[in-house]
Design an enzyme around this catalytic site. Structure first.
Site, short mmCIF file in Angstrom:
data_model
loop_
_atom_site.label_atom_id
_atom_site.label_comp_id
_atom_site.label_asym_id
_atom_site.label_seq_id
_atom_site.Cartn_x
_atom_site.Cartn_y
_atom_site.Cartn_z
N GLU A 262 -12.91 -5.46 38.29
CA GLU A 262 -14.31 -5.31 38.67
C GLU A 262 -14.49 -5.67 40.14
O GLU A 262 -13.96 -6.68 40.60
CB GLU A 262 -15.19 -6.20 37.79
CG GLU A 262 -15.19 -5.76 36.34
CD GLU A 262 -16.15 -6.57 35.48
OE1 GLU A 262 -16.75 -7.55 35.99
OE2 GLU A 262 -16.31 -6.22 34.30
N HIS A 281 -21.67 -4.82 34.53
CA HIS A 281 -21.60 -6.19 34.01
C HIS A 281 -22.99 -6.83 33.96
O HIS A 281 -23.27 -7.87 34.56
CB HIS A 281 -20.66 -7.04 34.87
CG HIS A 281 -20.02 -8.16 34.10
ND1 HIS A 281 -18.72 -8.56 34.29
CD2 HIS A 281 -20.51 -8.97 33.12
CE1 HIS A 281 -18.43 -9.57 33.49
NE2 HIS A 281 -19.51 -9.82 32.77
#
Length: 528
Positions: A262, A281
């Site tokens: 990420e 997220h």
């Protein structure tokens, strides 16, 4: 008396600062600083309240000469060097339950979005099209939802799904039949879940056991047309395999809030895959959740700095100032024993027994039990600590027995941890050398003396000549250095145990080669 000073270094709800002030702390809110600026400033503070942006590195901790406690408003503490913080005597806390409802609701939202293809329908409509006939969704009513992980967040998802008239099945190594009945779900194994579920949601931490739990093999063997939602941790799904299964139609849709890396690369293979939805997220991103975790971290830090109370600490148990020095080595031993039996004993474990004898029997048993449970459950949860471990064990239906023996045995002090497995009871026992050095002295009925630390290799083998040489040769050829070599056996020529400490972690390839060595029955890589 000088008030404790607290620094809030990440953006947080303003009420957090108010709580610190109301509870007797001086607080500064200074966000967005560079690492160098934080290092220059941190020496003035007793407490540090953070979210995910601030990185508490060794350099920061070395500069934090007055720091006593770090509080993370949220669950993940990847941005804190916890082992080094512990070595520096700094308590690290988090707020493990503040985001639970928000994350569960996000999983439900993504399930609806998948079922009705809402993102694609929205995009095409706003582009000036009217693709009414191009979208045929499915109802959630009467569909089967499979939960992978039935802890705090999983149980909330289950209750919401039951309200939608879905049937809920669950796979969780720690879920008991009684707890499943209480939740209103059916307990199944993972293969059964994947063969029956219309939708699957994941609610498990990322560990060696859960990494790629949805592997290519499992995805390809799942019920055709399954839809998958992951708001837990990146790395639980083989992303390349998921792309192939989406393109083939084996998986009808997938929604990810988390990725293995990420942020994901702009050319991530899943981007553009059919019936794929993703969010950046956002599981904890609601106003209520951010307020909750900010208030909780402020309350916890202020209570610790002003009153000495310890809540949701990741590296220390709840202790009074008088008990701490005497209990600390016993808790270190207890946590290692709990971790060992948790790593070695598999299946649906419903009962754990903690026995104390000799000097250990005279001490406060609660912190010792909490330390055992924290070690035991760590492989199943990345938010467990010595404070919340008893609560989590009770929530999962784990029956915990504490036994105190007044008898004197072969050791001046002894702690034994036993779990009930399908193969019968399995126990490990340890003592303290010099009243402060934890040592394993028995494993599954076999006497052995070993320090439990770092990377280790556990082997059960036939006690026959040449075995030690074969294992040593294999590790040497693989470039792995052995730190200590510990042996035990039931009887000459019978079952034996080998426990090695290693200078580095074993690769899956080396473990696979060890399993092929003549005489090997069981091979397991351990970490402490």
């Amino acid at each position: 008396m000088t008030k404790p000073r607290v620094l809030i270094s990440d953006k947080m709800d303003p009420n957090a600062a108010r709580i610190f002030e109301e509870r007797g702390c001086d607080v500064d809110v200074i966000t967005g600083e560079t690492p160098e600026q934080l290092i220059a400033r941190i020496g003035d503070y007793d407490g540090l309240a953070i979210r995910s942006s601030t990185k508490v590195t060794k350099a920061v901790l070395d500069a934090a000469t007055n720091l006593k406690v770090i509080g993370r408003a949220g669950i993940g503490v990847d941005n804190v060097d916890i082992p080094y913080a512990s070595a520096k005597g700094v308590v690290v806390m988090n707020t493990p339950f503040g985001n639970s409802i928000t994350t569960a609701e996000h999983a439900i939202a993504l399930m609806f979005a998948l079922a009705r293809q809402i993102p694609d329908a929205n995009a095409q409509t706003q582009a000036g099209l009217w693709p009414k006939s191009g979208f045929m969704g499915v109802e959630l009513t009467n569909k089967t939802l499979g939960l992978i992980g039935a802890g705090n967040i999983g149980s909330i998802v289950a209750s919401r799904a039951l309200g939608l008239r879905m049937k809920v099945i669950a796979y969780d190594p720690f879920l008991t039949e009684d707890r499943a009945v209480e939740m209103g779900v059916e307990k199944v194994d993972l293969d059964t879940l994947l063969s029956r579920a219309d939708f699957v949601t994941l609610h498990t931490p990322l560990t060696d056991e859960t990494r790629n739990i949805l592997s290519r093999e499992r995805l390809e063997g799942a019920k055709k047309g399954i839809r998958i939602i992951n708001c837990a941790r990146g790395g639980l799904i083989d992303e390349a395999a998921l792309k192939d299964c989406l393109e083939s139609g084996q998986v009808a849709g997938a929604a990810l809030d988390v990725f293995e890396t990420e942020p994901p690369a702009k050319d991530h293979p899943l981007f553009g895959a059919p019936n794929f939805i993703c969010t950046p997220h956002l599981g904890a991103s609601t106003t209520e959740a951010q307020v909750n975790v900010a208030l909780q971290v402020a309350e916890q830090l202020a209570d610790y700095l002003v009153n000495g109370g310890v809540t949701n600490a990741l590296n220390v148990p709840s202790l009074s100032a008088e008990e701490a020095p005497k209990l600390r080595p016993y808790m270190a031993l207890a946590e290692k024993l709990g971790s060992l039996v948790g790593q070695l004993a598999h299946g649906n474990l419903t009962h754990i027994s903690i026995e104390r004898e000799g000097a250990a029997a005279e001490l406060n048993g609660k912190p010792i039990t909490a330390a055992v449970l924290a070690g035991f459950m760590r492989r199943y949860s990345d938010t467990v600590n010595m404070v919340n471990a008893p609560f989590l064990a009770k929530e999962r239906g784990l029956d915990v027995s504490e036994i105190r023996h007044e008898r004197e045995g072969a050791f001046n002090t002894l702690i034994r941890v036993t779990v009930e497995t399908a193969q019968g009871p399995r126990s490990v026992a340890g003592t303290l050398f010099g009243n402060d050095a934890p040592r394993l002295v028995e494993i599954f009925g076999i006497g052995i003396e070993a320090e439990l630390a770092g990377h280790m290799l556990y082997i059960v083998n036939d006690d026959k000549p040449g075995f030690i040489g074969r294992i040593g040769t294999l590790l040497g050829a693989s470039g792995i250095n052995i730190g200590t070599f510990n042996l035990g056996r039931r009887e000459a020529g019978g079952e034996a145990v080998l426990l090695l400490s290693l200078d580095e972690a074993l690769t899956p390839e080396v473990i696979a080669e060890a399993e092929k060595v003549e005489g090997v029955k069981t091979v397991k890589a351990l970490a402490f």
